[in-house]
Design a protein around this motif. Structure first.
Motif, PDB file in Angstrom:
ATOM      1  N   ASN A 112       4.159  18.620 -10.797  1.00  0.00           N
ATOM      2  CA  ASN A 112       4.803  17.942 -11.917  1.00  0.00           C
ATOM      3  C   ASN A 112       6.108  18.984 -12.293  1.00  0.00           C
ATOM      4  OD1 ASN A 112       4.875  15.417 -13.570  1.00  0.00           O
ATOM      5  ND2 ASN A 112       4.502  16.897 -14.984  1.00  0.00           N
ATOM      6  N   ARG A 113       5.568  20.231 -12.706  1.00  0.00           N
ATOM      7  CA  ARG A 113       6.711  21.309 -12.937  1.00  0.00           C
ATOM      8  C   ARG A 113       7.679  21.166 -12.259  1.00  0.00           C
ATOM      9  NH1 ARG A 113       1.887  24.271 -14.081  1.00  0.00           N
ATOM     10  NH2 ARG A 113       2.126  25.579 -12.243  1.00  0.00           N
ATOM     11  N   GLY A 128       0.868  -1.233  -0.046  1.00  0.00           N
ATOM     12  CA  GLY A 128       0.179  -0.140  -0.046  1.00  0.00           C
ATOM     13  C   GLY A 128       0.819   1.075   0.034  1.00  0.00           C
ATOM     14  N   MET A 129       0.285   2.466  -0.697  1.00  0.00           N
ATOM     15  CA  MET A 129       1.018   3.534  -0.721  1.00  0.00           C
ATOM     16  C   MET A 129       0.603   4.799  -0.082  1.00  0.00           C
ATOM     17  SD  MET A 129       2.071   3.557  -5.021  1.00  0.00           S
ATOM     18  CE  MET A 129       2.682   2.117  -5.812  1.00  0.00           C
ATOM     19  N   ARG A 130       1.277   5.206   0.830  1.00  0.00           N
ATOM     20  CA  ARG A 130       0.794   6.240   1.681  1.00  0.00           C
ATOM     21  C   ARG A 130       0.731   7.751   0.961  1.00  0.00           C
ATOM     22  NH1 ARG A 130      -1.206   4.230   5.954  1.00  0.00           N
ATOM     23  NH2 ARG A 130      -0.215   2.628   7.235  1.00  0.00           N
ATOM     24  N   GLU A 131       1.798   7.665  -0.151  1.00  0.00           N
ATOM     25  CA  GLU A 131       1.892   8.708  -0.971  1.00  0.00           C
ATOM     26  C   GLU A 131       2.186   8.403  -2.296  1.00  0.00           C
ATOM     27  OE1 GLU A 131       6.089  11.022  -0.422  1.00  0.00           O
ATOM     28  OE2 GLU A 131       5.518  10.198   1.508  1.00  0.00           O
ATOM     29  N   LEU A 132       1.777   9.130  -3.165  1.00  0.00           N
ATOM     30  CA  LEU A 132       2.236   8.742  -4.688  1.00  0.00           C
ATOM     31  C   LEU A 132       2.859  10.231  -5.233  1.00  0.00           C
ATOM     32  CD1 LEU A 132       2.436   6.702  -6.981  1.00  0.00           C
ATOM     33  CD2 LEU A 132       0.120   7.565  -7.529  1.00  0.00           C
ATOM     34  N   GLY A 133       3.884  10.284  -5.365  1.00  0.00           N
ATOM     35  CA  GLY A 133       4.550  11.548  -5.883  1.00  0.00           C
ATOM     36  C   GLY A 133       4.512  11.692  -7.252  1.00  0.00           C
ATOM     37  N   MET A 134       4.433  12.690  -7.719  1.00  0.00           N
ATOM     38  CA  MET A 134       4.738  13.014  -9.156  1.00  0.00           C
ATOM     39  C   MET A 134       6.123  12.839  -9.659  1.00  0.00           C
ATOM     40  SD  MET A 134       1.464  13.504 -10.721  1.00  0.00           S
ATOM     41  CE  MET A 134       0.787  12.303  -9.599  1.00  0.00           C
ATOM     42  N   TRP A 135       6.154  11.922 -10.883  1.00  0.00           N
ATOM     43  CA  TRP A 135       7.497  11.827 -11.525  1.00  0.00           C
ATOM     44  C   TRP A 135       7.305  11.868 -13.073  1.00  0.00           C
ATOM     45  CZ3 TRP A 135      12.504  12.172  -9.591  1.00  0.00           C
ATOM     46  CH2 TRP A 135      13.275  11.876 -10.389  1.00  0.00           C
ATOM     47  N   ASP A 136       7.194  13.174 -13.490  1.00  0.00           N
ATOM     48  CA  ASP A 136       6.995  13.212 -15.163  1.00  0.00           C
ATOM     49  C   ASP A 136       5.842  12.732 -15.587  1.00  0.00           C
ATOM     50  OD1 ASP A 136       7.194  14.270 -17.670  1.00  0.00           O
ATOM     51  OD2 ASP A 136       7.998  12.113 -18.154  1.00  0.00           O
ATOM     52  N   ALA A 137       4.752  13.162 -15.067  1.00  0.00           N
ATOM     53  CA  ALA A 137       3.391  12.715 -15.396  1.00  0.00           C
ATOM     54  C   ALA A 137       2.442  13.626 -16.025  1.00  0.00           C
ATOM     55  CB  ALA A 137       2.506  12.054 -14.190  1.00  0.00           C
ATOM     56  N   GLY A 138       3.224  14.564 -16.883  1.00  0.00           N
ATOM     57  CA  GLY A 138       2.456  15.678 -17.501  1.00  0.00           C
ATOM     58  C   GLY A 138       1.623  15.168 -18.587  1.00  0.00           C
ATOM     59  N   GLU A 139       1.728  14.205 -19.168  1.00  0.00           N
ATOM     60  CA  GLU A 139       0.864  13.820 -20.454  1.00  0.00           C
ATOM     61  C   GLU A 139      -0.290  13.024 -19.702  1.00  0.00           C
ATOM     62  OE1 GLU A 139       2.433  11.574 -23.329  1.00  0.00           O
ATOM     63  OE2 GLU A 139       4.122  12.883 -24.202  1.00  0.00           O
ATOM     64  N   GLY A 140       0.108  12.228 -18.629  1.00  0.00           N
ATOM     65  CA  GLY A 140      -1.083  11.506 -17.668  1.00  0.00           C
ATOM     66  C   GLY A 140      -2.043  12.403 -16.989  1.00  0.00           C
TER      67      GLY A 140
END
Length: 351
Positions: free
Chosen positions: A324-325, A258-270
């Motif tokens: 993301n930026r 389980g993930m307590r956090e999900l940080g953005m890592w280049d998800a611009g298109e997503g």
């Protein structure tokens, strides 16, 4: 002497472009990573299963954490048939990759699962229900190169599941949504059409949403440990490492902690795909550089006033864009991205 039967690697997803890449491996054996924990890997190949480790040269050439093998990766390894661990020499190009920013580390990414066809985004319908978290998961899933499918679990603990379903369908337009109940074992049968032979699905979600329970149902046995909820309706961690599991009816699943956090890592298109409604509205704004914060002729503000768009969804979009930026602005980031993922688009074009 009794001959050991060979493993059918097509059942483990070895096909198409992977065969061509594997042919360049000379005397090395194409294998798939089925589990990983503390630098040790469990591999499966036509010869069976074996523990593995990366070679010294592999370790020396690594630049970042995502260069190491992850569960779901196809690798070329010296199978070392005379004893000892297999030795991994390189990873075959990934066709998809679910990546998040490593927890507590702003400079490293983490590969959650590789070479996946489906991402089952699991969210329970109890007090842990959170549309903003789902939008975040959905953005990363679209960016991974795989197809997201939303599973709303524990519908038996929700007073109005149909209302929740409507909320999710608005936030995730065009995405398949399944609803399951722990009281109805047959509800997991909805997953079967996505799990045909050779296909890999990863289960992603917070602790306690019922990922392991669903996998046990698909397996027809209680192989994975499960726990109940805490008093605050939050889940307890039960899965401690990632594992790829071959299903008896075909297909594979990857169970993840389980993930307590999900940080953005280049998800611009997503992000753009998850918030396609806002992206379309922005095209109608009078100014191309509209910030949607009070400029005249802003179509986004007009949608807020009419009730077509909720302020919470707009804030979620702006928050993910900003996060993301920040990652994209890191020094050398784009060169790093091109180096890592230049092969994904090429492989997907061959599919």
């Amino acid at each position: 002497m009794e001959m050991k039967s060979k493993t059918d690697m097509k059942r483990y997803g070895l096909s198409g472009s992977f065969f061509a890449e594997a042919d360049d491996g000379n005397d090395l054996t194409v294998s798939r990573v089925i589990s990983q924990e503390k630098g040790m890997y469990r591999l499966v190949s036509a010869q069976g299963e074996k523990n593995g480790e990366v070679s010294g040269k592999f370790h020396y050439d690594v630049h970042t954490r995502s260069d190491y093998p992850a569960v779901g990766d196809f690798v070329m390894a010296d199978w070392n048939e005379h004893g000892g661990n297999a030795v991994i020499h390189h990873i075959l190009p990934r066709k998809s990759c679910f990546i998040r920013k490593a927890a507590g580390d702003t400079k490293q990414e983490q590969v959650v699962a590789a070479n996946i066809d489906i991402v089952f985004l699991c969210m329970s319908l109890n007090n842990d229900f959170n549309l903003r978290r789902l939008e975040r998961y959905l953005s990363v899933a679209w960016e991974s190169g795989s197809t997201p499918v939303i599973i709303l679990t524990k519908s038996d603990l929700c007073k109005d599941p149909e209302s929740r379903l409507l909320e999710v369908s608005v936030a995730a337009a065009g995405v398949d949504i399944l609803m399951t109940s722990s009281l109805e074992e047959s509800s997991c049968e909805q997953l079967y059409p996505y799990l045909t032979e050779g296909k890999t699905a990863a289960f992603i979600g917070s602790s306690g949403v019922g990922k392991s329970t669903l996998i046990n149902c698909l397996l027809g046995e209680n192989r994975l440990h499960t726990n109940g909820l805490r008093n605050d309706d939050k889940g307890r961690h039960t899965t401690t490492h990632r594992e790829l599991i071959l299903l008896p009816e075909g297909g594979m699943v990857i169970d993840t902690p389980g993930m307590r956090e999900l940080g953005m890592w280049d998800a611009g298109e997503g992000i753009d795909r998850t918030f396609a409604d806002i992206e379309e509205l922005a095209q109608e704004c009078r100014f191309r550089d509209c910030t949607h914060s009070g400029e005249p002729g802003c179509a986004v503000q007009k949608a807020l006033e009419s009730g077509e768009l909720s302020i919470d969804r707009l804030h979620s979009y702006q928050k993910l864009k900003k996060e993301n930026r920040y990652m994209e602005d890191r020094e050398g980031y784009m060169d790093e991205k091109k180096r890592k993922f230049k092969n994904i688009a090429k492989i997907n074009r061959k599919k």
